[in-house]
Scaffold this motif. Structure first.
Motif, PDB file in Angstrom:
ATOM      1  N   GLU A   1       0.849  -1.192   0.000  1.00  0.00           N
ATOM      2  CA  GLU A   1       0.000   0.000   0.000  1.00  0.00           C
ATOM      3  C   GLU A   1       0.883   1.240   0.000  1.00  0.00           C
ATOM      4  N   LEU A   2       0.293   2.333  -0.443  1.00  0.00           N
ATOM      5  CA  LEU A   2       1.027   3.590  -0.585  1.00  0.00           C
ATOM      6  C   LEU A   2       0.326   4.656   0.238  1.00  0.00           C
ATOM      7  N   ASP A   3       1.081   5.315   1.131  1.00  0.00           N
ATOM      8  CA  ASP A   3       0.491   6.404   1.909  1.00  0.00           C
ATOM      9  C   ASP A   3       0.873   7.738   1.272  1.00  0.00           C
ATOM     10  N   LEU A   4       0.224   8.811   1.747  1.00  0.00           N
ATOM     11  CA  LEU A   4       0.402  10.124   1.126  1.00  0.00           C
ATOM     12  C   LEU A   4       1.828  10.664   1.258  1.00  0.00           C
ATOM     13  N   PRO A   5       2.453  10.648   2.446  1.00  0.00           N
ATOM     14  CA  PRO A   5       3.833  11.182   2.527  1.00  0.00           C
ATOM     15  C   PRO A   5       4.796  10.474   1.590  1.00  0.00           C
ATOM     16  N   THR A   6       4.665   9.130   1.498  1.00  0.00           N
ATOM     17  CA  THR A   6       5.554   8.396   0.595  1.00  0.00           C
ATOM     18  C   THR A   6       5.263   8.750  -0.855  1.00  0.00           C
ATOM     19  N   ALA A   7       3.991   8.896  -1.194  1.00  0.00           N
ATOM     20  CA  ALA A   7       3.626   9.258  -2.575  1.00  0.00           C
ATOM     21  C   ALA A   7       4.219  10.609  -2.952  1.00  0.00           C
ATOM     22  N   ILE A   8       4.129  11.589  -2.052  1.00  0.00           N
ATOM     23  CA  ILE A   8       4.672  12.920  -2.343  1.00  0.00           C
ATOM     24  C   ILE A   8       6.182  12.855  -2.486  1.00  0.00           C
ATOM     25  N   ASP A   9       6.837  12.099  -1.596  1.00  0.00           N
ATOM     26  CA  ASP A   9       8.298  11.968  -1.682  1.00  0.00           C
ATOM     27  C   ASP A   9       8.711  11.345  -3.015  1.00  0.00           C
ATOM     28  N   LEU A  10       7.993  10.310  -3.446  1.00  0.00           N
ATOM     29  CA  LEU A  10       8.354   9.636  -4.687  1.00  0.00           C
ATOM     30  C   LEU A  10       8.090  10.521  -5.902  1.00  0.00           C
ATOM     31  N   LEU A  11       6.977  11.220  -5.892  1.00  0.00           N
ATOM     32  CA  LEU A  11       6.679  12.100  -7.028  1.00  0.00           C
ATOM     33  C   LEU A  11       7.674  13.249  -7.120  1.00  0.00           C
ATOM     34  N   SER A  12       8.193  13.692  -5.981  1.00  0.00           N
ATOM     35  CA  SER A  12       9.151  14.803  -5.966  1.00  0.00           C
ATOM     36  C   SER A  12      10.586  14.339  -6.159  1.00  0.00           C
ATOM     37  N   SER A  13      10.817  13.042  -6.166  1.00  0.00           N
ATOM     38  CA  SER A  13      12.161  12.485  -6.291  1.00  0.00           C
ATOM     39  C   SER A  13      12.534  12.320  -7.767  1.00  0.00           C
ATOM     40  N   PRO A  14      13.768  11.905  -8.047  1.00  0.00           N
ATOM     41  CA  PRO A  14      14.129  11.614  -9.450  1.00  0.00           C
ATOM     42  C   PRO A  14      13.258  10.542 -10.089  1.00  0.00           C
ATOM     43  N   ILE A  15      12.622   9.694  -9.282  1.00  0.00           N
ATOM     44  CA  ILE A  15      11.743   8.664  -9.845  1.00  0.00           C
ATOM     45  C   ILE A  15      10.501   9.303 -10.454  1.00  0.00           C
ATOM     46  N   GLY A  16       9.892  10.229  -9.725  1.00  0.00           N
ATOM     47  CA  GLY A  16       8.697  10.885 -10.229  1.00  0.00           C
ATOM     48  C   GLY A  16       9.005  12.054 -11.136  1.00  0.00           C
ATOM     49  N   GLY A  17      10.006  12.823 -10.777  1.00  0.00           N
ATOM     50  CA  GLY A  17      10.442  13.920 -11.630  1.00  0.00           C
ATOM     51  C   GLY A  17       9.561  15.154 -11.602  1.00  0.00           C
ATOM     52  N   LEU A  18       8.683  15.292 -10.599  1.00  0.00           N
ATOM     53  CA  LEU A  18       7.822  16.472 -10.526  1.00  0.00           C
ATOM     54  C   LEU A  18       8.436  17.491  -9.570  1.00  0.00           C
ATOM     55  N   ASP A  19       8.466  18.730 -10.001  1.00  0.00           N
ATOM     56  CA  ASP A  19       8.925  19.776  -9.093  1.00  0.00           C
ATOM     57  C   ASP A  19       7.755  20.203  -8.207  1.00  0.00           C
ATOM     58  N   PRO A  20       8.002  20.963  -7.131  1.00  0.00           N
ATOM     59  CA  PRO A  20       6.911  21.335  -6.211  1.00  0.00           C
ATOM     60  C   PRO A  20       5.764  22.068  -6.884  1.00  0.00           C
TER      61      PRO A  20
END
Length: 329
Positions: free
Chosen positions: A255-274
């Motif tokens: 399962e995926l929680d919100l803090p982990t999802a935000i960290d992953l999306l903001s990381s090189p894996i997700g590649g999204l800036d703030p």
């Protein structure tokens, strides 16, 4: 206390001085708010580098002192470097001022926060360097404004012993970065060969981290052994490693929680800036409203990450790669 409640992925922003004042308020109202609970007390509180303390810090120390704690503050106003963050070097001299009279005209003045009638002790010798360095430092500090007594500037340095390697300040103007490194390497070798200074007692300070690579290569080429500086954080906290561990933990947990999802999306894996991440959450929230739903942007974000079909319907600016993958992947 929050300076601003921004979007959830940013969280609340807090003022450090405000947090300290909250601690002061908690101590002053402890018995009223927590009857029957022992108030925390300290017998001695020592504050080093007090020249960089803020008024909020002085108020906290004052509250502790009023409760019976002994206070010791140490500092040098000439060494103040945090004024742009609210540091008040004058607090050093104010600490020795008589406390204001209760209800007096000066009780609401600046001194009311930091005047404790402290006993002042001025060290009569500088131990961080010898006299050969102390003399030029004294000449430089004479041009600086003086806060309170300037006698501390005239304190002598420790004696330079004849059996020690040469000490003092030396300036060299060299023609290139390579010549600079060669000059430094030569001084290090002289100290080792002629004065038996252990390599472990020598250090080279570079102006910026960008210079470290060329400095290391030049010193190694000159035969100077180097010790690598220890990492200032564990491997698991490295930006390139942390998201990989988060992916593994998520896969194992299922399962995926919100803090982990935000960290992953903001990381090189997700590649999204703030900015893009906040835009994605606003887009998901608006789409939810249009469809008559009541979910928050956090719930909508977790849903779209677990549903490839829903992710494929996102605008292209919120995803990378083929449609149907996670946004940002």
């Amino acid at each position: 206390m929050a300076l601003g409640q921004i979007t959830p992925d940013r969280g609340a922003r807090y003022d450090a001085a405000g947090i300290v004042d909250e601690a002061v308020s908690a101590l002053l109202t402890w018995d009223r708010d927590l009857p029957g609970v022992d108030r925390p007390r300290w017998s001695l509180v020592v504050h080093d580098d007090y020249q960089d303390a803020t008024l909020a810090t002085a108020r906290l120390l004052g509250a502790l002192g009023d409760d019976g704690a002994g206070l010791v503050v140490l500092g040098d106003a000439d060494a103040a470097v945090q004024s742009f963050r609210g540091g008040v070097p004058a607090l050093l001299s104010t600490a020795a001022a008589p406390p204001p009279r209760p209800g007096g005209a000066d009780s609401a003045a600046f001194a009311a926060d930091a005047a404790w009638g402290a006993t002042e002790h001025v060290l009569d010798r500088v131990w961080r360097h010898g006299q050969s360095v102390r003399d030029p430092v004294r000449r430089l500090t004479r041009a600086l404004p003086v806060l309170a007594a300037g006698a501390r500037r005239e304190a002598p340095g420790q004696d330079d012993h004849a059996d020690h390697p040469p000490r003092g300040l030396r300036t060299a103007v060299l023609g290139s970065p390579a010549q600079e490194v060669a000059f430094v390497a030569r001084q290090l070798r002289i100290a080792r060969l002629h004065h038996q200074v252990p390599w472990s007692q020598m250090a080279v300070v570079a102006r910026s981290s960008a210079q470290l690579g060329s400095v290391r290569r030049g010193l190694r080429a000159a035969g100077v052994p180097l010790a690598a500086a220890p990492a200032d954080r564990p491997l698991r906290e490295e930006p390139a490693v942390r998201p990989l561990l988060a992916v593994l933990r998520t896969a194992l947990a299922g399962e995926l929680d919100l803090p982990t999802a935000i960290d992953l999306l903001s990381s090189p894996i997700g590649g999204l800036d703030p900015v893009t991440l906040r835009g994605l959450r606003r887009y998901l929230r608006a789409r939810e409203r249009q469809e008559g739903g009541t979910r928050s942007s956090a719930e909508a974000l977790l849903d779209v990450l677990s549903d490839p079909d829903s992710a494929g319907e996102l605008p292209a600016r919120y995803r990378r790669g083929p449609a149907g993958g996670w946004p940002g992947c």
